[in-house]
Design a protein around this motif. Structure first.
Motif, short mmCIF file in Angstrom:
data_model
loop_
_atom_site.label_atom_id
_atom_site.label_comp_id
_atom_site.label_asym_id
_atom_site.label_seq_id
_atom_site.Cartn_x
_atom_site.Cartn_y
_atom_site.Cartn_z
N UNK A 21 -27.84 48.03 -38.00
CA UNK A 21 -27.45 48.87 -39.12
C UNK A 21 -28.35 48.60 -40.34
N UNK A 22 -28.84 49.67 -40.91
CA UNK A 22 -29.65 49.56 -42.11
C UNK A 22 -31.14 49.40 -41.86
N UNK A 23 -31.58 49.29 -40.63
CA UNK A 23 -33.02 49.16 -40.37
C UNK A 23 -33.65 50.54 -40.24
N UNK A 24 -34.92 50.57 -40.40
CA UNK A 24 -35.65 51.82 -40.35
C UNK A 24 -35.70 52.34 -38.91
N UNK A 25 -35.52 53.63 -38.76
CA UNK A 25 -35.60 54.23 -37.42
C UNK A 25 -37.07 54.42 -37.06
#
Length: 170
Positions: A21-25
């Motif tokens: 959660x919260x990391x760059x795709x």
């Protein structure tokens, strides 16, 4: 919350967490399959509409271009509708010079190609003659006004020595 403490937590989270959660795709790069199968199916459908029949046993196809080069297909697929004067040749073609294919295609040459073959042969002979001529041959041709040597220098030298000996004796 304290900004220094928050920065420290973010640094720890970034170091420990690879995904979640919260990391760059990230986009997934997928390799596309070659579309030759699709193109081949489309081509087969178009050929069926034209009512062409396959011609088996064709080993090579050569198409002579206006610039003197040859479009050469090795092991092509050939279909024809003879009544409609329609031929379809497909496969991998390579543009080659006429000199690369000369021994095998002499029986395929038409009048236009024979003329270009003659020009090619003449230019090849001119190149061969230029390569066989020594580099100082042009200088030899310019010295045509200088006469050839006829006398033997050794004999003249001997006569001069004999005359000088006779003069010393007298």
């Amino acid at each position: 919350m304290d900004p220094a403490k928050l920065a420290k937590l973010q640094a720890q989270a970034a170091a420990n967490r690879i995904g979640g959660k919260g990391t760059m795709r990230r986009k997934i790069v997928r390799k596309s399959k070659p579309s030759t199968a699709q193109d081949d199916k489309k081509l087969q459908g178009a050929l069926k509409k034209l009512n062409v029949q396959p011609i088996p046993g064709v080993e090579e196809v050569n198409m002579f271009r206006e610039d003197g080069n040859v479009l050469h297909f090795t092991a092509p697929k050939v279909h024809a509708a003879v009544t409609a004067n329609t031929f379809a040749v497909y496969g991998t073609g390579h543009v080659k010079e006429l000199t690369e294919l000369v021994p095998g295609i002499l029986n395929q040459l038409g009048p236009d190609s024979l003329a270009s073959l003659r020009k090619l042969a003449e230019s090849y002979q001119a190149i061969q003659q230029n390569q066989q001529r020594p580099p100082n041959a042009a200088a030899d041709e310019d010295d045509d006004d200088v006469p050839d040597l006829v006398e033997n220098f050794d004999a003249v030298e001997d006569k001069a020595a004999d005359k000088s000996n006779l003069e010393e004796l007298n």
